[in-house]
Write a protein that holds these residues in place. Structure first.
Motif, PDB file in Angstrom:
ATOM      1  N   ALA A 167       0.871  -1.176   0.000  1.00  0.00           N
ATOM      2  CA  ALA A 167       0.000   0.000   0.000  1.00  0.00           C
ATOM      3  C   ALA A 167       0.906   1.223   0.000  1.00  0.00           C
ATOM      4  O   ALA A 167       1.539   1.537   1.000  1.00  0.00           O
ATOM      5  N   THR A 168       1.005   1.883  -1.129  1.00  0.00           N
ATOM      6  CA  THR A 168       1.945   2.995  -1.249  1.00  0.00           C
ATOM      7  C   THR A 168       1.435   4.000  -2.272  1.00  0.00           C
ATOM      8  O   THR A 168       0.733   3.632  -3.216  1.00  0.00           O
ATOM      9  N   ALA A 169       1.804   5.258  -2.063  1.00  0.00           N
ATOM     10  CA  ALA A 169       1.483   6.284  -3.056  1.00  0.00           C
ATOM     11  C   ALA A 169       2.573   6.336  -4.134  1.00  0.00           C
ATOM     12  O   ALA A 169       2.460   7.076  -5.108  1.00  0.00           O
ATOM     13  N   ASP A 170       3.615   5.532  -3.943  1.00  0.00           N
ATOM     14  CA  ASP A 170       4.758   5.532  -4.855  1.00  0.00           C
ATOM     15  C   ASP A 170       4.449   4.615  -6.048  1.00  0.00           C
ATOM     16  O   ASP A 170       4.607   3.400  -5.976  1.00  0.00           O
ATOM     17  N   THR A 171       4.001   5.216  -7.130  1.00  0.00           N
ATOM     18  CA  THR A 171       3.588   4.441  -8.298  1.00  0.00           C
ATOM     19  C   THR A 171       4.739   3.618  -8.878  1.00  0.00           C
ATOM     20  O   THR A 171       4.539   2.489  -9.319  1.00  0.00           O
ATOM     21  N   ALA A 172       5.933   4.181  -8.844  1.00  0.00           N
ATOM     22  CA  ALA A 172       7.079   3.454  -9.403  1.00  0.00           C
ATOM     23  C   ALA A 172       7.346   2.184  -8.601  1.00  0.00           C
ATOM     24  O   ALA A 172       7.668   1.131  -9.158  1.00  0.00           O
ATOM     25  N   LEU A 173       7.184   2.273  -7.282  1.00  0.00           N
ATOM     26  CA  LEU A 173       7.382   1.099  -6.435  1.00  0.00           C
ATOM     27  C   LEU A 173       6.316   0.040  -6.725  1.00  0.00           C
ATOM     28  O   LEU A 173       6.622  -1.141  -6.897  1.00  0.00           O
ATOM     29  N   ALA A 174       5.065   0.478  -6.804  1.00  0.00           N
ATOM     30  CA  ALA A 174       3.985  -0.472  -7.116  1.00  0.00           C
ATOM     31  C   ALA A 174       4.257  -1.139  -8.461  1.00  0.00           C
ATOM     32  O   ALA A 174       4.125  -2.366  -8.599  1.00  0.00           O
ATOM     33  N   ARG A 175       4.658  -0.344  -9.436  1.00  0.00           N
ATOM     34  CA  ARG A 175       4.909  -0.922 -10.758  1.00  0.00           C
ATOM     35  C   ARG A 175       6.047  -1.933 -10.723  1.00  0.00           C
ATOM     36  O   ARG A 175       5.983  -2.967 -11.397  1.00  0.00           O
ATOM     37  N   SER A 176       7.077  -1.665  -9.936  1.00  0.00           N
ATOM     38  CA  SER A 176       8.192  -2.620  -9.885  1.00  0.00           C
ATOM     39  C   SER A 176       7.732  -3.937  -9.260  1.00  0.00           C
ATOM     40  O   SER A 176       8.182  -5.014  -9.660  1.00  0.00           O
ATOM     41  N   GLN A 177       6.809  -3.865  -8.293  1.00  0.00           N
ATOM     42  CA  GLN A 177       6.309  -5.103  -7.685  1.00  0.00           C
ATOM     43  C   GLN A 177       5.404  -5.862  -8.657  1.00  0.00           C
ATOM     44  O   GLN A 177       5.477  -7.090  -8.765  1.00  0.00           O
ATOM     45  N   PHE A 178       4.579  -5.145  -9.392  1.00  0.00           N
ATOM     46  CA  PHE A 178       3.749  -5.813 -10.403  1.00  0.00           C
ATOM     47  C   PHE A 178       4.616  -6.406 -11.521  1.00  0.00           C
ATOM     48  O   PHE A 178       4.303  -7.468 -12.070  1.00  0.00           O
ATOM     49  N   ARG A 179       5.703  -5.713 -11.829  1.00  0.00           N
ATOM     50  CA  ARG A 179       6.614  -6.222 -12.869  1.00  0.00           C
ATOM     51  C   ARG A 179       7.238  -7.545 -12.419  1.00  0.00           C
ATOM     52  O   ARG A 179       7.416  -8.467 -13.207  1.00  0.00           O
ATOM     53  N   LEU A 180       7.541  -7.623 -11.136  1.00  0.00           N
ATOM     54  CA  LEU A 180       8.073  -8.874 -10.582  1.00  0.00           C
ATOM     55  C   LEU A 180       7.062 -10.010 -10.770  1.00  0.00           C
ATOM     56  O   LEU A 180       7.425 -11.129 -11.146  1.00  0.00           O
ATOM     57  N   LEU A 181       5.785  -9.713 -10.537  1.00  0.00           N
ATOM     58  CA  LEU A 181       4.759 -10.742 -10.697  1.00  0.00           C
ATOM     59  C   LEU A 181       4.640 -11.163 -12.165  1.00  0.00           C
ATOM     60  O   LEU A 181       4.506 -12.352 -12.474  1.00  0.00           O
ATOM     61  N   ALA A 182       4.712 -10.184 -13.060  1.00  0.00           N
ATOM     62  CA  ALA A 182       4.657 -10.513 -14.488  1.00  0.00           C
ATOM     63  C   ALA A 182       5.832 -11.409 -14.872  1.00  0.00           C
ATOM     64  O   ALA A 182       5.698 -12.333 -15.683  1.00  0.00           O
ATOM     65  N   ARG A 183       6.992 -11.151 -14.255  1.00  0.00           N
ATOM     66  CA  ARG A 183       8.154 -11.995 -14.529  1.00  0.00           C
ATOM     67  C   ARG A 183       7.917 -13.424 -14.026  1.00  0.00           C
ATOM     68  O   ARG A 183       8.352 -14.386 -14.658  1.00  0.00           O
ATOM     69  N   CYS A 184       7.229 -13.568 -12.911  1.00  0.00           N
ATOM     70  CA  CYS A 184       6.914 -14.913 -12.401  1.00  0.00           C
ATOM     71  C   CYS A 184       6.066 -15.683 -13.413  1.00  0.00           C
ATOM     72  O   CYS A 184       6.281 -16.878 -13.641  1.00  0.00           O
ATOM     73  N   ALA A 185       5.096 -14.993 -14.007  1.00  0.00           N
ATOM     74  CA  ALA A 185       4.268 -15.653 -15.025  1.00  0.00           C
ATOM     75  C   ALA A 185       5.124 -16.049 -16.224  1.00  0.00           C
ATOM     76  O   ALA A 185       4.973 -17.149 -16.780  1.00  0.00           O
ATOM     77  N   ALA A 186       6.035 -15.180 -16.594  1.00  0.00           N
ATOM     78  CA  ALA A 186       6.936 -15.493 -17.719  1.00  0.00           C
ATOM     79  C   ALA A 186       7.830 -16.680 -17.371  1.00  0.00           C
ATOM     80  O   ALA A 186       8.092 -17.541 -18.223  1.00  0.00           O
TER      81      ALA A 186
END
Ligand SMILES: *Cc1c(COP(=O)(O)O)cnc(C)c1O
Length: 235
Positions: A167-186
């Motif tokens: 839970a953060t207002a830091d969009t770049a941080l949220a995006r990096s965590q979602f990117r990690l999840l996308a990498r898991c799917a890959a």
């Protein structure tokens, strides 16, 4: 006219806008309406608008809601909250999807209890993408091993991965965590485990999730309004 119509339409619009902003087609992203803590009447009202997939966090609460809504034949119930072993049998019998599988033991329990009369249970592996010790989820580097264990169970159908960003207002941080999840799917795909679902993005961060490839966003507050704070943590 319908109580939740504006909010539900607004949520669909946010999804479509976010998709277009990322050069994606709105149809690539499905909406899971998270109805935890809200009564059966709220689910019924949103179902009447055309929503079919609903997410619940607590097995007991969900079962009561399912019983109250038995006349709605086409609701697709998703369990998104942490799952205890002693609730796995009930979950396997009543849900279409479980997004919170984070260990092989739970997968085994779900598979053993999935009724043969039903299609395989759709499963997402919950990954701890925020790195917070208090959050459930398998570490990203164990996703492929767990995925292999799930894929070996014919009563389960491995669909993808689910994550909750900090839970953060830091969009770049949220995006990096979602990117990690996308990498898991890959990683799963690279290991020969075909997956079609990236379950990520909630009311506060769906735009970031869609920018990183979400195919299913899980929205509660945006549709149903605020929940009482004390019931929010999941159990
Ligand atoms: C409660 C919950 C949601 C919905 O959260 P909102 O912020 O109300 O949209 C989504 N995913 C999970 C796992 C949840 O527990």
């Amino acid at each position: 006219m319908f109580q939740y119509e504006n909010a539900w339409q607004g949520a669909l619009r946010r999804i479509a806008d976010a998709a277009r902003a990322s050069g994606r087609a709105p149809g690539e992203i499905s909406l899971l309406a998270v109805s935890k803590t809200f009564p059966p009447a709220a689910v019924r009202a949103v179902h009447a608008l055309g929503q079919r997939a609903f997410g619940e966090n607590y097995v007991q609460e969900a079962l009561a809601k399912m019983d109250a809504l038995q006349d709605l034949r086409d609701v697709e119930w998703h369990l998104i909250g942490p799952l205890q072993s002693n609730k796995a049998a009930a979950a396997a019998a009543r849900f279409a999807w479980v997004h919170s599988v984070d260990r092989a033991k739970i997968a085994g329990r779900l598979a053993a209890a999935r009724p043969a009369s039903l299609p395989p249970l759709s499963v997402c592996l919950q990954v701890n993408i925020s790195g917070e010790a208090t959050k459930s989820g398998v570490p990203a580097d164990e996703v492929v091993a767990l995925g292999g264990a799930v894929a070996a169970l014919p009563a389960l159908r491995l669909r993808g991965v689910m994550g909750i960003a900090a839970a953060t207002a830091d969009t770049a941080l949220a995006r990096s965590q979602f990117r990690l999840l996308a990498r898991c799917a890959a990683d799963l795909r690279a290991a020969g485990l075909p997956v079609d679902t990236l379950s990520m993005g909630m009311s506060g961060d769906l735009e970031a999730a869609i920018a990183e490839g979400a195919t299913m966003v899980r929205l509660g507050t945006a549709i149903f309004g605020q929940r009482p704070a004390a019931t929010d943590a999941g159990a």
